[in-house]
Every structure is written in C-alpha cells, then in structure tokens.
Design a protein around this motif. Sequence first.
Motif, PDB file in Angstrom:
ATOM      1  N   TRP A 158       3.358 -32.000 -14.540  1.00 65.72           N
ATOM      2  CA  TRP A 158       3.351 -31.387 -15.869  1.00 65.72           C
ATOM      3  C   TRP A 158       2.143 -31.843 -16.686  1.00 65.72           C
ATOM      4  N   ASP A 159       1.849 -31.060 -17.726  1.00 65.62           N
ATOM      5  CA  ASP A 159       0.753 -31.392 -18.634  1.00 65.62           C
ATOM      6  C   ASP A 159       1.243 -32.335 -19.724  1.00 65.62           C
ATOM      7  N   ALA A 160       0.303 -32.928 -20.429  1.00 63.51           N
ATOM      8  CA  ALA A 160       0.644 -33.816 -21.544  1.00 63.51           C
ATOM      9  C   ALA A 160       1.299 -33.009 -22.663  1.00 63.51           C
ATOM     10  N   PRO A 161       2.086 -33.657 -23.515  1.00 62.47           N
ATOM     11  CA  PRO A 161       2.708 -32.936 -24.634  1.00 62.47           C
ATOM     12  C   PRO A 161       1.665 -32.354 -25.584  1.00 62.47           C
ATOM     13  N   TYR A 377       3.897 -39.505 -19.623  1.00 63.36           N
ATOM     14  CA  TYR A 377       3.219 -38.658 -20.603  1.00 63.36           C
ATOM     15  C   TYR A 377       2.041 -37.890 -20.002  1.00 63.36           C
ATOM     16  N   SER A 378       1.774 -38.076 -18.716  1.00 60.35           N
ATOM     17  CA  SER A 378       0.730 -37.335 -18.004  1.00 60.35           C
ATOM     18  C   SER A 378      -0.644 -37.492 -18.653  1.00 60.35           C
ATOM     19  N   LEU A 379      -0.997 -38.735 -18.979  1.00 58.11           N
ATOM     20  CA  LEU A 379      -2.291 -39.012 -19.581  1.00 58.11           C
ATOM     21  C   LEU A 379      -3.180 -39.806 -18.624  1.00 58.11           C
ATOM     22  N   ALA A 380      -3.024 -39.574 -17.326  1.00 53.49           N
ATOM     23  CA  ALA A 380      -3.760 -40.361 -16.335  1.00 53.49           C
ATOM     24  C   ALA A 380      -5.266 -40.332 -16.578  1.00 53.49           C
ATOM     25  N   ASN A 513       4.086 -34.793  -7.876  1.00 51.55           N
ATOM     26  CA  ASN A 513       2.775 -34.248  -8.213  1.00 51.55           C
ATOM     27  C   ASN A 513       2.618 -32.756  -7.957  1.00 51.55           C
ATOM     28  N   LEU A 514       3.689 -32.076  -7.564  1.00 55.53           N
ATOM     29  CA  LEU A 514       3.619 -30.642  -7.308  1.00 55.53           C
ATOM     30  C   LEU A 514       4.708 -29.911  -8.079  1.00 55.53           C
TER      31      LEU A 514
END
Length: 541
Positions: A158-161, A377-380, A513-514
């Motif tokens: 998923w994408d970040a908020p 939070y998907s902020l890698a 990751n998918l």
Amino acid sequence: RTIAKSKRSKSLPTRECDSCCQSPNILRAATKNRMFRRSTFVVPILACHAYAKRSISKSSNHLGAFLSSGDSSFSVIRSFQTLNLKENHRYFSAIGHRSASLKMSAISSNLNDVDRARRIEETFPPCVVLVKEMIEEHNHLWESRGGIYSLAQGVVYWDAPTTVTEKILTSFSDESASFLNKYGPADGYPPLVSALKEKLKKENGLENVDVMVTSGANQAFMNVVLTLLDENEEAVVFTPYYFNHVMAIQMTRGSSACVCGPTSRANDRLGIPDWEWLENYLETNKSLGSGGCNKVRMVTVVNPGNPTGVSIPEEEIDYAAELCRRYGVWLVVDVTYEQFDHSRRASQKSAKGGSQLPFRCTSGPNVVNIFSFSKGYSLAGFRVGYLSLPRDNDTVSSDSSWVFDQMKKVQDTIPICVTNISQLAALGALEAGREWVNKKVDTLEHGRASMILALSPLKEVMGGSGAMYLMGKLPNGIDDKDATKMLIEKYGVAVIPGSFCGYPGWIRVCYTNLSLPECALAASRLAEGINILVHENKIQR
C-alpha cells in the motif's frame, strides 16, 4: 622516491601523440613539479591527451580524473586511487613504465593484507541487493507473464497515507518553510520528537524517554552499535538473524564481535530465542570484559521477528530485559514490525488477555527500543526511524542519559540530522494514526494464508504470528541459494536465501509486498517450485 631521485630520470619512457598533435608532445617525469606521490611510489605525468585518454580509460576505477593544463593537447593526472595494486601494476606494464611496474609489483605482493579494509571485506554481502540483481538478470524471461514477483524485500503493497502528502505540501506554502533548507537538531525536528513521545506513551507504554530520529531503523541500530560496543566486546544476536544487524556489527567491530545464539526448535516455540543459552553465556562472560565487566555489551532481539515471522510474548521480552540488567548488559529490541503483531492483535480483539496497549514495549534502564516508519506507514523511501532510551530521573538512575548524549556524536557524524522533509512526512503519518495502519494490516490475511499453503509441502515452516515473513526448511541436500536462483529463473518468484540469515537450507518469504491478485499468483508460482524441490529433491537447471 627512487624514481624521483634517479639520475636516469631523463630516460624514463615517453609517449608520442599519434592523433591529436602534428608533432610529438613529450613530457618527462623528471622535474619535481611533475611528480605526484601516492604511498611509496610516484606517478609520472602523461602529457599526451589522446594517448592518456585511451590508456587511462581502461583503468578508470583506479585512476583519477584529468584536468586540463591549459593546452588542449595536454592533460595531467591530478589524483591516483590505489584501489587495486595488481591492476595498477598491469597498467604501468602496459604503458612500458618498467620501473614503476616493478615497484607496483613489489607493493602489490607486500601489501596484499593491508590494501583493503578487512572488516568491510569480511562483512556479509547485501542479500537484498544481490537478489534484486538476480531478478533484473532474469526478468526478460518473464516480461510477457507479468514479470518476476518479489517475495524478498520486506515492504508493503500500500501507499503512504494522504496525510503525508498534505503535510509536505502545506509546509511548502507555510511562512516557516525555510527550515526545510537548514540543518535541524541532532535528535530530530522538535514537533516530530514531541509527537513521538506522545505516541510512545499511548501506544507503547514508554514514558520519560529520550527520542532520537534516525535515517531508518538501520541507522538507529548503527548508532547503538557505535555508541555501546567497544573493541574486544561482543554483541549477541539470535539465529535466524536480521542480516543488516549482523553486517553493522561486522563492519564496525569485526566478525568476531558478533555472537549468534540459538532459537528454539520446539514446535510450540519455533523461532523464539533460547533464554537459557543466553543466561549461561552471560554467566560465562560476566567478568571477562574490560574492567571486570561482562564481555557481552549488548543483546539484540527483533520482535515481531525478522526473518522468523514469529511474535515473542511480551513477558518473555520482559524476562530478557531483566536477565540482561542482572548481568550489566544492554538489551536492544528492534520493534520495526510493532503494527504487525498478529497474535497480540487477535488476543486483544477477543479480549482473552494481553496488554490493552496496541503494542507494549519493554522498558528499563538498560533497554533501547528501535522503531520505523518504513513498514506500517509505507515510508521506506523517506528513510525515517527512531529510537528511545529511558531518561534518568529522581527515582531511576542509569547510564542511559549519558549514552544518549554520546550518541549525538554518532548522529552528528553520519546524517547530522534526518532530512527535514522526511521528518515532516513522518509527522503527517502520525496524524493518520495507528488505526489507519491496522486496517491495512487486516488485508494481509489472505496473502499470508496463501503463502503458508504454498510452503506446506516443506517439513518445517515457521512464522505467520508476527511481522511479514515466513521461513521454510528445504529438503536435505538442497542449497538455499541455488533454490532461490531456480525459483527466480524457472518460476518467476524471488525469495531470500536463509544462508544470509544464518539459516542455510531455509528460505525467507515476505507476503506483504504484493497486491491481493499478485500475491495469489506469486503464491501459485512458489507452490509449483516448492513441489518440484520436495518431490524431485533437486535443483532444476
């Protein structure tokens, strides 16, 4: 020096330009101003632009850039990098410089043991990078079938908020936006630090702590290693371990500083550290360190586990903290996957026990907790992590405040401060809140179940209770690196070889990751490859 002082310097080899000049341009390496020293040898200047360009380009990794000397037909070497002495020896031989060639040969043979940093050379290779290269190498075979699906690196689909983007855009229109261009405080952007302290109190049960914002959790761990671990001291990790933790210890203190303890192989405790082993090891080394202290300086635990995918009960982490305190040792707990403790969340939902905090962290005067924004939070790509240390107060006195102050030296040397725009992104993520992450994590159940089913033909599988990983033991005699290559090339799915985690013969699989449709397809590819490995007990070539 020998060449510079030689009376025969006039006979040093010269080269004529055969393309860029009408007449020979010759520059002899005889005068003092025409010599550049590097270590114990000298480098003669090559005058001819065309010849130099052709010759040097073949050794571009070892020779520095050319700077014009004013005449377009002349260039000079302004720097010289001795990255590989044998290559430099071959270079001098090629241009006919026998004196320098012989001297380079002697240097090469005498300095084989010191011409490179042993610690970094002995450090494990970056497995994620290697797997990505393998994917790139074979991706053309799968372009018509959707490409190779990676179950290797631990990321989320998923994408970040949206609050992240909103926070960043707002900051650019704010009158105080000029702070983005400036250095910030070493421990972090003050509004973010304040927000993190509040988050640690409400979600993790940590109060009265110091917080340092870092460029990802990996940098937080490196800060800890550089601050706590001295020469001739040891750091304990548990196999299977997180490879970057081991690499950080290896490259800073050497491979001998890293001690790998076992995890349980019992079915009901698979992947949980062997605390009895740890107690015995700490007891054995309790007075072998400098000043009669314990030779073991720090013990690292990842919970929920990477690569194990196992969630360790909080009471066991409490026990480990007390055990380490008793022996004067630091406990470092990497809780990067705090939002992925599936067992604890299930327990809380059913109200059958467990802390009412979303994820209670162990605290104590000897405990460092490490966190990350990269996963939930998907902020890698923004590279934001942070760590917390207990602060000394009237009732509790420890070395932690001193350690935090010393750690600022590391912070100021490596990043100086985390990128301000990334810290704004983290602040925006916190505004979305943990519930936003929980809803995303709830979507992983089907993918996790699909991957467990794909690995089911294997005799041993661990994980699924925490983090985003599963590990499976391959049939005896199957090399995990060969199996990884086979899965990529023949079945279009990538995993991490267990050898990089101290568990040869196993593989690590990430199921986050998918997207759901892609995860289902990747699971079917993985299942097909695993079945071949199990039933044929060999690698397909």
